[in-house]
Design a protein around this motif. Sequence first.
Motif, PDB file in Angstrom:
ATOM      1  N   UNK A 209       0.800  -1.231   0.000  1.00  8.32           N
ATOM      2  CA  UNK A 209       0.000   0.000   0.000  1.00  8.32           C
ATOM      3  C   UNK A 209       0.832   1.280   0.000  1.00  8.32           C
ATOM      4  N   UNK A 210       2.026   1.254   0.592  1.00  6.63           N
ATOM      5  CA  UNK A 210       2.819   2.489   0.698  1.00  6.63           C
ATOM      6  C   UNK A 210       4.057   2.486  -0.195  1.00  6.63           C
ATOM      7  N   UNK A 211       4.045   1.667  -1.249  1.00  5.90           N
ATOM      8  CA  UNK A 211       5.200   1.623  -2.132  1.00  5.90           C
ATOM      9  C   UNK A 211       5.507   2.995  -2.720  1.00  5.90           C
ATOM     10  N   UNK A 212       6.786   3.305  -2.809  1.00  5.46           N
ATOM     11  CA  UNK A 212       7.247   4.540  -3.436  1.00  5.46           C
ATOM     12  C   UNK A 212       7.615   4.303  -4.906  1.00  5.46           C
ATOM     13  N   UNK A 213       7.469   3.043  -5.343  1.00  8.41           N
ATOM     14  CA  UNK A 213       7.896   2.689  -6.698  1.00  8.41           C
ATOM     15  C   UNK A 213       6.720   2.098  -7.480  1.00  8.41           C
ATOM     16  N   UNK A 214       5.645   2.839  -7.506  1.00  8.83           N
ATOM     17  CA  UNK A 214       4.422   2.324  -8.118  1.00  8.83           C
ATOM     18  C   UNK A 214       4.580   2.138  -9.627  1.00  8.83           C
ATOM     19  N   UNK A 215       5.350   3.009 -10.281  1.00  4.64           N
ATOM     20  CA  UNK A 215       5.574   2.846 -11.721  1.00  4.64           C
ATOM     21  C   UNK A 215       6.333   1.552 -12.014  1.00  4.64           C
ATOM     22  N   UNK A 216       7.308   1.243 -11.152  1.00  5.27           N
ATOM     23  CA  UNK A 216       8.061   0.002 -11.312  1.00  5.27           C
ATOM     24  C   UNK A 216       7.142  -1.197 -11.090  1.00  5.27           C
ATOM     25  N   UNK A 217       6.191  -1.067 -10.168  1.00  6.03           N
ATOM     26  CA  UNK A 217       5.235  -2.151  -9.923  1.00  6.03           C
ATOM     27  C   UNK A 217       4.335  -2.361 -11.135  1.00  6.03           C
ATOM     28  N   UNK A 218       3.943  -1.284 -11.785  1.00  7.36           N
ATOM     29  CA  UNK A 218       3.131  -1.415 -12.996  1.00  7.36           C
ATOM     30  C   UNK A 218       3.937  -2.103 -14.102  1.00  7.36           C
ATOM     31  N   UNK A 219       5.208  -1.747 -14.194  1.00  4.74           N
ATOM     32  CA  UNK A 219       6.080  -2.428 -15.165  1.00  4.74           C
ATOM     33  C   UNK A 219       6.195  -3.910 -14.841  1.00  4.74           C
TER      34      UNK A 219
END
Length: 228
Positions: A209-219
Amino acid sequence: MVKRIIAEAKKLTADLGKMTFRQKVDHLWSYYKGVLVGFVVMCMTASIIITCVRNIYAQTLIAGITVNVNLSECGMQFLSEDYMGIYGASNDKAQALINATQLKNVADTQSINENYYALMGILSLCASNDLDYLIVDDEALRTLMPQGVFMDLTEFFTETEIAQYGSMMINMEIKDEGVITPVALDISDLPFVDAFIQQEGNIYFTVVCNTKRIDACRDLWLHLINYQ
């Protein structure tokens, strides 16, 4: 000094040559205990220093963990080296981390200590922003759901994607609020799971929930669903 060391080394070699393996171990421990301990400590210290230096200069592009999931070595590589080859190739100091742990129901009295420490370890990684996503089985999903570590996937996906993945969504009801929130995706039927995970039961993908790397998670999600 040098001559003495060379002479001692030759004598030790000659003495050891006449002994069995067990006798060699006993001899070395009896007469060279201090040297051996010092050597081990020196190696451990060097290893720690090297690891620290690497961590200082390395940039984590994304960090994930599997919980109760038997992911093959090729699967681990797919989520780390292969992911980096596509999404992090321009940064030679970056790394994609994937680790594994086991977590059973914390109420299981037969292994309550192990389960408690495993749970605390996962929660600590989430709290310190050192974990971005999890791939879990049914038991881990049920155990972690009440801990509030999973992202509301309506904040991760677009409305179009929510409709597209609707049949895969696993919802959680927030107590006392009556709110139904999608927090996981059932990825059991993805080719990725069929290729790299050999076990019974469903497998789920979740985002912290508090990830700072949401774009990397989407990738990472695209990396998973695009595997053929």
